[in-house]
Enzyme design. Structure first.
Site, mmCIF file in Angstrom:
data_model
loop_
_atom_site.group_PDB
_atom_site.id
_atom_site.type_symbol
_atom_site.label_atom_id
_atom_site.label_comp_id
_atom_site.label_asym_id
_atom_site.label_seq_id
_atom_site.Cartn_x
_atom_site.Cartn_y
_atom_site.Cartn_z
ATOM 1 N N ASP A 94 0.872 -1.181 0.000
ATOM 2 C CA ASP A 94 0.000 0.000 0.000
ATOM 3 C C ASP A 94 0.905 1.225 0.000
ATOM 4 O OD1 ASP A 94 -1.993 2.043 0.676
ATOM 5 O OD2 ASP A 94 -3.264 0.368 1.297
ATOM 6 N N SER A 143 -11.060 9.574 7.296
ATOM 7 C CA SER A 143 -12.190 8.939 6.621
ATOM 8 C C SER A 143 -12.023 7.432 6.480
ATOM 9 C CB SER A 143 -12.400 9.564 5.236
ATOM 10 O OG SER A 143 -11.292 9.304 4.396
ATOM 11 N N LEU A 159 -11.172 5.372 8.902
ATOM 12 C CA LEU A 159 -11.382 4.655 10.162
ATOM 13 C C LEU A 159 -12.779 4.062 10.312
ATOM 14 C CD1 LEU A 159 -9.456 7.037 12.597
ATOM 15 C CD2 LEU A 159 -8.591 5.139 11.198
ATOM 16 N N GLN A 160 -13.707 4.464 9.465
ATOM 17 C CA GLN A 160 -15.067 3.929 9.511
ATOM 18 C C GLN A 160 -15.113 2.458 9.112
ATOM 19 O OE1 GLN A 160 -16.215 3.620 6.118
ATOM 20 N NE2 GLN A 160 -18.446 3.386 6.240
ATOM 21 N N ARG A 161 -14.096 1.973 8.402
ATOM 22 C CA ARG A 161 -14.111 0.594 7.913
ATOM 23 C C ARG A 161 -12.739 -0.091 7.959
ATOM 24 N NH1 ARG A 161 -13.714 4.381 4.577
ATOM 25 N NH2 ARG A 161 -12.418 4.347 2.722
ATOM 26 N N CYS A 172 -10.413 -17.001 -15.151
ATOM 27 C CA CYS A 172 -9.751 -15.882 -14.496
ATOM 28 C C CYS A 172 -10.679 -14.664 -14.498
ATOM 29 C CB CYS A 172 -8.420 -15.550 -15.186
ATOM 30 S SG CYS A 172 -8.569 -14.658 -16.751
ATOM 31 N N CYS A 184 -15.845 4.070 -3.843
ATOM 32 C CA CYS A 184 -16.462 4.116 -2.515
ATOM 33 C C CYS A 184 -16.559 5.554 -2.009
ATOM 34 C CB CYS A 184 -15.656 3.262 -1.537
ATOM 35 S SG CYS A 184 -15.803 1.478 -1.817
ATOM 36 N N CYS A 244 -10.509 -15.626 -23.964
ATOM 37 C CA CYS A 244 -9.994 -14.783 -22.871
ATOM 38 C C CYS A 244 -8.592 -14.295 -23.219
ATOM 39 C CB CYS A 244 -9.950 -15.558 -21.564
ATOM 40 S SG CYS A 244 -9.183 -14.634 -20.196
#
Length: 257
Positions: free
Chosen positions: A65, A72, A74-76, A177, A194, A251
């Site tokens: 990451d 914002s 910390l809600q999830r 896949c 989101c 594919c």
């Protein structure tokens, strides 16, 4: 061939509820301790997945990451605390996971997954759990894991809905896949983020926990894999639905497999 570690008395006590399960036992728990899992994103999905994987005793947990903790989140994103605001998410995650299980080796990758680094990072792990929040990363993971033959457990959430599947298309016709379902990414304005559409915080916990469960199953080779199936969850209706996924002959990633 992976050499399974002998468990200490402390480990036997810590993982006792796993060890008494006939499907896991001491050998299975030793496999978890020897396993290396990479989690993409220390966000809504990665947070609960990482916590359950650490508690399960996964020996090495990689987390990639490039973001920092924001109020914002910390809600999830329950792996982070208010005190972590402004800190790198990988550092916050490492702190939390070490507190849960100090025997787990946490390998933070403070960078964004790109074409330039994907194979180098993913090659060192056995299973990948995708908690990313954009299509470019999802397709990059799908294609890279296919080339390296790494099992990919992928989940997604938005508003009150979630979905999860497992991809290991090199195994043959019964194993599609991501591109077999979605050959190309939708336009940027077709699917809101989101941040734009919102997401129920607890939904992230539901799908992240499912991811951790499927990762453990894949490492141990137990139960029925989600490969070839897409599981969806509607939180408002409190219902799960399952659909079969078939491999596409055309594919662009695994059509010839």
């Amino acid at each position: 061939m992976t050499v399974l570690p002998d468990m200490t008395e402390t480990q036997i006590r810590r993982y006792a509820r796993h060890i008494v399960l006939p499907e896991i036992g001491g050998i299975g728990q030793s496999r978890l301790i020897a396993a290396k899992v990479l989690v993409i994103g220390a966000g809504g999905l990665g947070a609960p997945a990482l916590q359950y994987l650490a508690a399960a005793g996964i020996g090495t947990l990689g987390v990639i990451d490039d973001d920092t903790v924001d109020l914002s989140n910390l809600q999830r994103q329950i792996i982070h605390r208010t005190a972590d605001i402004g800190a790198a998410k990988t550092d916050s995650a490492r702190r939390a996971l070490t507190e849960i299980n100090p025997e787990v080796t946490v390998q933070p990758h403070q960078e964004r997954l790109t074409v330039a680094n994907a194979e180098r990072i993913i090659a060192g792990y056995d299973v990948v759990a995708d908690g990313s929040d954009n299509f470019a990363t999802r397709y990059l993971l799908n294609d890279t894991c296919y080339r390296l033959r790494k099992t990919l457990v992928s989940a997604a959430i938005l508003r009150f809905d979630g979905q999860i599947s497992t991809y290991k298309p090199w195994l043959g016709a019964a194993h599609p896949c991501l591109r077999c379902i979605f050959p190309a990414a939708p336009s940027e304005d077709a699917v809101p983020s989101c941040a734009q559409a919102g997401v129920l915080g607890a939904l992230a916990g539901t799908l992240g926990a499912l991811q951790a469960t499927e990762v453990v199953k894949e490492i141990l080779g137990i139960g029925r894999s989600l490969s070839g199936r897409l599981l969806t969850y509607d939180a408002l209706d409190a219902s799960f639905e399952e659909m079969a996924i078939t491999k596409r002959a055309d594919c662009p990633t695994c059509g010839a497999a």
